[in-house]
Design a protein around this motif. Structure first.
Motif, mmCIF file in Angstrom:
data_model
loop_
_atom_site.group_PDB
_atom_site.id
_atom_site.type_symbol
_atom_site.label_atom_id
_atom_site.label_comp_id
_atom_site.label_asym_id
_atom_site.label_seq_id
_atom_site.Cartn_x
_atom_site.Cartn_y
_atom_site.Cartn_z
ATOM 1 N N ARG A 16 0.861 -1.188 0.000
ATOM 2 C CA ARG A 16 0.000 0.000 0.000
ATOM 3 C C ARG A 16 0.888 1.226 0.000
ATOM 4 O O ARG A 16 1.666 1.430 0.942
ATOM 5 C CB ARG A 16 -0.941 0.018 1.205
ATOM 6 C CG ARG A 16 -1.977 1.132 1.135
ATOM 7 C CD ARG A 16 -2.965 1.042 2.297
ATOM 8 N NE ARG A 16 -4.045 2.016 2.202
ATOM 9 C CZ ARG A 16 -5.206 1.789 1.575
ATOM 10 N NH1 ARG A 16 -5.426 0.621 0.991
ATOM 11 N NH2 ARG A 16 -6.135 2.725 1.549
ATOM 12 N N ALA A 26 -2.940 5.395 -12.574
ATOM 13 C CA ALA A 26 -4.320 5.556 -12.103
ATOM 14 C C ALA A 26 -4.553 7.007 -11.738
ATOM 15 O O ALA A 26 -3.608 7.735 -11.404
ATOM 16 C CB ALA A 26 -4.593 4.670 -10.895
ATOM 17 N N ILE A 73 -12.737 7.317 -11.091
ATOM 18 C CA ILE A 73 -11.435 6.647 -11.000
ATOM 19 C C ILE A 73 -11.121 5.979 -12.326
ATOM 20 O O ILE A 73 -12.021 5.421 -12.971
ATOM 21 C CB ILE A 73 -11.454 5.606 -9.857
ATOM 22 C CG1 ILE A 73 -11.506 6.324 -8.499
ATOM 23 C CG2 ILE A 73 -10.266 4.679 -9.928
ATOM 24 C CD1 ILE A 73 -11.746 5.403 -7.315
ATOM 25 N N TYR A 116 -7.941 3.565 -14.439
ATOM 26 C CA TYR A 116 -6.731 2.757 -14.309
ATOM 27 C C TYR A 116 -6.191 2.409 -15.686
ATOM 28 O O TYR A 116 -6.951 2.232 -16.644
ATOM 29 C CB TYR A 116 -7.016 1.443 -13.582
ATOM 30 C CG TYR A 116 -7.521 1.569 -12.171
ATOM 31 C CD1 TYR A 116 -8.872 1.461 -11.885
ATOM 32 C CD2 TYR A 116 -6.638 1.785 -11.112
ATOM 33 C CE1 TYR A 116 -9.353 1.574 -10.589
ATOM 34 C CE2 TYR A 116 -7.103 1.899 -9.805
ATOM 35 C CZ TYR A 116 -8.458 1.788 -9.551
ATOM 36 O OH TYR A 116 -8.913 1.910 -8.265
ATOM 37 N N LYS A 141 -5.812 -3.001 -13.785
ATOM 38 C CA LYS A 141 -7.239 -3.127 -13.454
ATOM 39 C C LYS A 141 -7.511 -4.441 -12.733
ATOM 40 O O LYS A 141 -7.041 -5.493 -13.142
ATOM 41 C CB LYS A 141 -8.081 -3.028 -14.726
ATOM 42 C CG LYS A 141 -8.218 -1.619 -15.265
ATOM 43 C CD LYS A 141 -9.084 -1.592 -16.525
ATOM 44 C CE LYS A 141 -9.211 -0.176 -17.063
ATOM 45 N NZ LYS A 141 -9.991 -0.133 -18.326
ATOM 46 N N ARG A 167 -6.406 -5.229 -9.883
ATOM 47 C CA ARG A 167 -5.340 -5.508 -8.922
ATOM 48 C C ARG A 167 -5.009 -4.292 -8.051
ATOM 49 O O ARG A 167 -4.666 -4.450 -6.883
ATOM 50 C CB ARG A 167 -4.072 -5.943 -9.656
ATOM 51 C CG ARG A 167 -4.242 -7.178 -10.507
ATOM 52 C CD ARG A 167 -2.907 -7.679 -11.042
ATOM 53 N NE ARG A 167 -2.229 -6.719 -11.916
ATOM 54 C CZ ARG A 167 -1.024 -6.208 -11.674
ATOM 55 N NH1 ARG A 167 -0.350 -6.561 -10.606
ATOM 56 N NH2 ARG A 167 -0.484 -5.343 -12.531
ATOM 57 N N THR A 198 -6.010 -0.404 -6.441
ATOM 58 C CA THR A 198 -7.122 0.445 -6.058
ATOM 59 C C THR A 198 -6.583 1.777 -5.567
ATOM 60 O O THR A 198 -5.774 1.820 -4.626
ATOM 61 C CB THR A 198 -7.963 -0.191 -4.940
ATOM 62 O OG1 THR A 198 -8.449 -1.469 -5.376
ATOM 63 C CG2 THR A 198 -9.148 0.699 -4.586
ATOM 64 N N SER A 208 -7.379 5.507 -3.879
ATOM 65 C CA SER A 208 -8.366 6.132 -3.002
ATOM 66 C C SER A 208 -7.768 7.424 -2.448
ATOM 67 O O SER A 208 -6.562 7.644 -2.527
ATOM 68 C CB SER A 208 -8.765 5.198 -1.859
ATOM 69 O OG SER A 208 -7.637 4.869 -1.062
ATOM 70 N N GLN A 235 -3.507 0.945 -3.251
ATOM 71 C CA GLN A 235 -3.437 -0.427 -2.763
ATOM 72 C C GLN A 235 -3.104 -1.325 -3.950
ATOM 73 O O GLN A 235 -3.834 -1.332 -4.939
ATOM 74 C CB GLN A 235 -4.764 -0.848 -2.135
ATOM 75 C CG GLN A 235 -4.814 -2.290 -1.694
ATOM 76 C CD GLN A 235 -3.871 -2.574 -0.531
ATOM 77 O OE1 GLN A 235 -3.773 -1.780 0.405
ATOM 78 N NE2 GLN A 235 -3.188 -3.712 -0.590
#
Length: 120
Positions: free
Chosen positions: A19, A49, A58, A60, A65, A67, A69, A71, A82
């Motif tokens: 992360r 992203a 959002i 990517y 995609k 895999r 994330t 935020s 992440q």
């Protein structure tokens, strides 16, 4: 002035997770989209992203995609990435940048980067 600081990189085995976090200051954070971009060894910068100011739009790159994330927490002026199911080809220096896919390079504001190495 604009300050962007990334953290969270490291060495991870294929299939593992990391992360990344980005702390931003010096501009009206909530009004800007933010991006994560990366630079693999011997290659140019690649957008990964982005997320809009409200956090509800959002995008990517196809290769991450499902895999990765992205935020954001507008109360803390932070953007996270992440990364799950990591692959050796994800090895790169990851940068957090001000702006969406179409503008981050023109804005010219990104941090010092954090190294992600995926290897067994």
């Amino acid at each position: 002035q604009v300050q962007i600081v990334e953290s969270g990189g490291g060495l991870v085995q294929p299939g593992g997770s990391l992360r990344l976090s980005c702390a931003a200051s010096g501009f009206a954070f909530t009004t800007f989209s933010m991006s994560w971009v990366r630079q693999a060894p011997g290659k140019g910068l690649e957008w990964v992203a982005d997320i809009n100011g409200a956090g509800n739009v959002i995008n990517y790159i196809d290769s991450v995609k499902g895999r990765f994330t992205i935020s954001r927490d507008n109360a803390k002026n932070t953007v996270d990435l992440q990364m799950n199911s990591l692959k050796p080809q994800d090895t790169a220096v990851y940068y957090c940048a001000k702006g969406p896919r179409s503008l981050w390079r023109l804005n010219g504001s990104w941090g010092q980067g954090t190294q992600v190495t995926v290897s067994s």
